[in-house]
Design an enzyme around this catalytic site. Structure first.
Site, PDB file in Angstrom:
ATOM      1  N   PRO A  31       0.824  -1.418  -0.095  1.00  0.00           N
ATOM      2  CA  PRO A  31       0.079   0.034  -0.026  1.00  0.00           C
ATOM      3  C   PRO A  31       0.844   1.319   0.041  1.00  0.00           C
ATOM      4  O   PRO A  31       0.496   2.231  -0.928  1.00  0.00           O
ATOM      5  CB  PRO A  31      -1.029  -0.241   1.324  1.00  0.00           C
ATOM      6  CG  PRO A  31      -1.086  -1.691   1.371  1.00  0.00           C
ATOM      7  CD  PRO A  31       0.275  -2.310   0.832  1.00  0.00           C
ATOM      8  N   TYR A  32       1.638   1.436   1.034  1.00  0.00           N
ATOM      9  CA  TYR A  32       2.482   2.785   0.970  1.00  0.00           C
ATOM     10  C   TYR A  32       3.295   3.090  -0.389  1.00  0.00           C
ATOM     11  O   TYR A  32       3.190   3.902  -1.028  1.00  0.00           O
ATOM     12  CB  TYR A  32       3.470   2.697   2.187  1.00  0.00           C
ATOM     13  CG  TYR A  32       4.252   3.869   2.068  1.00  0.00           C
ATOM     14  CD1 TYR A  32       4.050   5.149   2.305  1.00  0.00           C
ATOM     15  CD2 TYR A  32       5.724   3.730   1.997  1.00  0.00           C
ATOM     16  CE1 TYR A  32       5.005   6.116   2.317  1.00  0.00           C
ATOM     17  CE2 TYR A  32       6.687   4.838   1.724  1.00  0.00           C
ATOM     18  CZ  TYR A  32       6.066   6.110   1.635  1.00  0.00           C
ATOM     19  OH  TYR A  32       7.164   7.261   1.716  1.00  0.00           O
ATOM     20  N   ASP A  33       4.029   1.611  -0.729  1.00  0.00           N
ATOM     21  CA  ASP A  33       4.944   1.798  -2.004  1.00  0.00           C
ATOM     22  C   ASP A  33       3.971   1.858  -3.280  1.00  0.00           C
ATOM     23  O   ASP A  33       4.347   3.014  -4.111  1.00  0.00           O
ATOM     24  CB  ASP A  33       5.552   0.558  -2.122  1.00  0.00           C
ATOM     25  CG  ASP A  33       6.124  -0.033  -0.879  1.00  0.00           C
ATOM     26  OD1 ASP A  33       6.320   0.666  -0.041  1.00  0.00           O
ATOM     27  OD2 ASP A  33       6.579  -1.095  -0.934  1.00  0.00           O
ATOM     28  N   SER A  37       1.194   3.762  -3.179  1.00  0.00           N
ATOM     29  CA  SER A  37       0.326   5.200  -3.199  1.00  0.00           C
ATOM     30  C   SER A  37       1.786   6.188  -3.865  1.00  0.00           C
ATOM     31  O   SER A  37       1.346   7.086  -4.279  1.00  0.00           O
ATOM     32  CB  SER A  37       0.133   5.488  -1.723  1.00  0.00           C
ATOM     33  OG  SER A  37       1.252   5.624  -0.878  1.00  0.00           O
TER      34      SER A  37
END
Length: 330
Positions: free
Chosen positions: A156-158, A160
């Protein structure tokens, strides 16, 4: 952290998103020290004036709002006649992104396109620097990662940040928007209050006489770069954007000396004079890349940038900052 010209930022109107965060506080302080007029976007007002606690780390004006509020961004850029934009705001914690991917996507992706679209509408905006991350390269086929490599974020972070990065490139390609992108190694320094990160977390535990705790098995390889060198890189890039030929480009910022998690922990222990403390290895980290480090050849070649702080001196400064902060916060 000097730029291309000593007087470049004097009286320039700069909009900084994420201005009360770790990088944002240092950015505001350096911009104001250089004579810039700084307008900050703040979602939540901290209980204390700023993380750094200095007068110069406080913006000239604070706008209470969110990246998801397009009308707020448009009004701010227009009314304050913003010329330069430092887009630093994001949900930056991998663990939070795993728990709440939707909130992370809203801030990091929607927030970025809102800001870029608002910039496209306001003619005073001359340069936009968008903070991406080394995580966008995902698990790369070769190392070190350079800017020609594909964006392979999968968690998710990567994901985004990969999306925000591509959106920024798309706004330049389609609309010739004056935007550049930064992809930094793991940033450390005084003012990072996310104690789940290895450097501040180790300093906090050791300051209380406890052994450092590693969520991973300690073998993961990463770059680590000092906050002052990062701010210097951002400002050097923004100044170089007087040359339109670099618009749309991404730039890696790294010291190009990767370390294992155990290795950086040992360096912190040495800086604190507590080398005898052995790390507790939990080996419970997930959604993490095993090896990731960057080439900064493009930044050296095109921006004439290089880090100027050694690991030893920057860790000494960082430890001193936290020790003083722990005393003030007691």
């Amino acid at each position: 952290m000097s730029g291309i010209r000593d007087d470049f930022w004097r009286h320039r109107r700069v909009f900084v998103t994420g201005a009360t965060g770790f990088l944002g506080s240092w950015m505001v302080q350096e911009l104001r020290s250089s004579g810039a007029f700084v307008v900050a976007l703040v979602r939540d007002l901290p209980g204390k004036p700023t993380i750094l606690g200095t007068e110069l780390s406080q913006p000239d004006f604070t706008v209470m709002g969110e990246l998801e509020d397009y009308d707020c961004l448009l009004r701010t850029l227009n009314e304050y006649e913003i010329e330069s934009v430092m887009h630093l705001a994001a949900q930056p914690i991998v663990g939070i992104a795993l728990r709440d991917p939707r909130g992370t996507f809203e801030t990091n992706i929607r927030g970025t396109w809102n800001l870029l679209e608002a910039c496209r509408q306001i003619s005073t905006v001359r340069r936009i620097v968008v903070a991406s991350t080394d995580k966008v390269y995902g698990t790369a086929d070769r190392l070190p990662c350079d800017e020609s490599m594909p964006l392979l974020g999968r968690h998710p972070y990567d994901v985004s940040k990969s999306c925000a990065d591509i959106i920024a490139q798309g706004y330049h390609t389609t609309y010739n928007l004056p935007v550049c992108i930064t992809r930094c190694a793991n940033i450390y320094g005084g003012g990072d209050l996310n104690f789940s990160r290895i450097v501040p977390g180790t300093i906090q535990l050791v300051s209380h006489g406890k052994a450092p705790v590693l969520r991973s098995d300690g073998t993961m390889i990463r770059d680590y770069i000092y906050i002052r060198d990062v701010v210097g890189g951002y400002l050097r890039l923004a100044e170089a954007m007087e040359q339109p030929e670099i618009w749309g480009h991404a730039y890696n910022f790294s010291v190009e000396k990767p370390l294992s998690v155990v290795g950086i922990t040992e360096k912190v222990l040495i800086a604190m004079g507590r080398r005898e403390l052995l790390p507790v290895i939990l080996n419970e980290a997930r959604a993490e890349i095993q090896e990731q480090y960057l080439s900064s050849a493009r930044a050296r070649r095109e921006l004439n940038w290089k880090p100027i702080h050694t690991l030893e001196e920057s860790l000494a400064e960082t430890v001193a900052w936290y020790r003083a902060w722990f005393v003030r916060s007691a």
